[in-house]
Design a protein around this motif. Sequence first.
Motif, PDB file in Angstrom:
ATOM      1  N   GLN A  18       5.933  79.076  37.723  1.00 36.36           N
ATOM      2  CA  GLN A  18       5.826  77.614  37.742  1.00 36.36           C
ATOM      3  C   GLN A  18       7.207  76.976  37.879  1.00 36.36           C
ATOM      4  OE1 GLN A  18       2.884  75.840  37.971  1.00 36.36           O
ATOM      5  NE2 GLN A  18       2.225  77.947  38.313  1.00 36.36           N
ATOM      6  N   LEU A  19       8.224  77.594  37.284  1.00 37.09           N
ATOM      7  CA  LEU A  19       9.600  77.123  37.435  1.00 37.09           C
ATOM      8  C   LEU A  19       9.993  77.166  38.910  1.00 37.09           C
ATOM      9  CD1 LEU A  19      12.478  76.415  36.280  1.00 37.09           C
ATOM     10  CD2 LEU A  19      12.843  78.886  36.201  1.00 37.09           C
ATOM     11  N   LEU A  58      19.007  79.556  41.692  1.00 38.45           N
ATOM     12  CA  LEU A  58      18.806  78.233  41.093  1.00 38.45           C
ATOM     13  C   LEU A  58      19.861  77.951  40.031  1.00 38.45           C
ATOM     14  CD1 LEU A  58      14.926  78.139  40.708  1.00 38.45           C
ATOM     15  CD2 LEU A  58      16.308  76.850  42.343  1.00 38.45           C
ATOM     16  N   TYR A  59      20.178  78.970  39.245  1.00 36.76           N
ATOM     17  CA  TYR A  59      21.188  78.799  38.197  1.00 36.76           C
ATOM     18  C   TYR A  59      22.579  78.600  38.812  1.00 36.76           C
ATOM     19  CZ  TYR A  59      24.330  79.749  34.346  1.00 36.76           C
ATOM     20  OH  TYR A  59      25.337  79.657  33.421  1.00 36.76           O
ATOM     21  N   ILE A 112      18.990  74.720  37.405  1.00 37.92           N
ATOM     22  CA  ILE A 112      18.386  74.978  36.098  1.00 37.92           C
ATOM     23  C   ILE A 112      19.510  75.225  35.103  1.00 37.92           C
ATOM     24  CG2 ILE A 112      16.208  75.872  37.008  1.00 37.92           C
ATOM     25  CD1 ILE A 112      17.222  78.712  36.457  1.00 37.92           C
ATOM     26  N   ASP A 113      19.218  74.978  33.824  1.00 35.64           N
ATOM     27  CA  ASP A 113      20.270  75.167  32.824  1.00 35.64           C
ATOM     28  C   ASP A 113      20.309  76.613  32.348  1.00 35.64           C
ATOM     29  OD1 ASP A 113      18.283  75.518  30.881  1.00 35.64           O
ATOM     30  OD2 ASP A 113      18.443  73.470  30.143  1.00 35.64           O
ATOM     31  N   VAL A 114      21.316  76.926  31.533  1.00 38.46           N
ATOM     32  CA  VAL A 114      21.545  78.293  31.090  1.00 38.46           C
ATOM     33  C   VAL A 114      20.380  78.819  30.251  1.00 38.46           C
ATOM     34  CG1 VAL A 114      22.877  77.680  29.026  1.00 38.46           C
ATOM     35  CG2 VAL A 114      23.292  79.871  30.177  1.00 38.46           C
ATOM     36  N   ASN A 115      19.737  77.968  29.460  1.00 40.16           N
ATOM     37  CA  ASN A 115      18.616  78.428  28.635  1.00 40.16           C
ATOM     38  C   ASN A 115      17.417  78.816  29.494  1.00 40.16           C
ATOM     39  OD1 ASN A 115      19.929  78.137  26.167  1.00 40.16           O
ATOM     40  ND2 ASN A 115      19.381  75.971  26.054  1.00 40.16           N
ATOM     41  N   ASN A 174      16.033  82.716  29.612  1.00 40.63           N
ATOM     42  CA  ASN A 174      14.630  82.979  29.285  1.00 40.63           C
ATOM     43  C   ASN A 174      13.897  83.612  30.460  1.00 40.63           C
ATOM     44  OD1 ASN A 174      14.799  82.007  26.675  1.00 40.63           O
ATOM     45  ND2 ASN A 174      14.155  79.950  27.238  1.00 40.63           N
ATOM     46  N   ALA A 175      14.128  83.088  31.652  1.00 41.24           N
ATOM     47  CA  ALA A 175      13.458  83.622  32.841  1.00 41.24           C
ATOM     48  C   ALA A 175      13.865  85.069  33.092  1.00 41.24           C
ATOM     49  CB  ALA A 175      13.778  82.757  34.059  1.00 41.24           C
ATOM     50  N   ILE A 176      15.155  85.367  32.971  1.00 36.64           N
ATOM     51  CA  ILE A 176      15.644  86.732  33.215  1.00 36.64           C
ATOM     52  C   ILE A 176      15.043  87.702  32.200  1.00 36.64           C
ATOM     53  CG2 ILE A 176      17.692  88.225  33.186  1.00 36.64           C
ATOM     54  CD1 ILE A 176      17.406  86.523  35.740  1.00 36.64           C
TER      55      ILE A 176
END
Length: 63
Positions: free
Chosen positions: A9-10, A37-38, A43-46, A50-52
């Motif tokens: 979804q991200l 994206l990072y 997207i932010d670091v959090n 979390n995604a990784i």
Amino acid sequence: MKTMYDVQQLLKRFGTYIYTGNKIADLELIQEEVRELYEQKLIDVNEFKNAIIIIRAAHNKLQ
């Protein structure tokens, strides 16, 4: 973000859909897209961390 669905979804928020039919290849492509994206500060670091973690856990389940 808790599941691979959340990670997908991200990516969907940015118009990215990944499906090759090979689950491991999909996870690798998803990881690359999240990293991009990072690096582009979309997207932010959090969200990135979390995604990784979620992607790596899913990858480990498949092996």
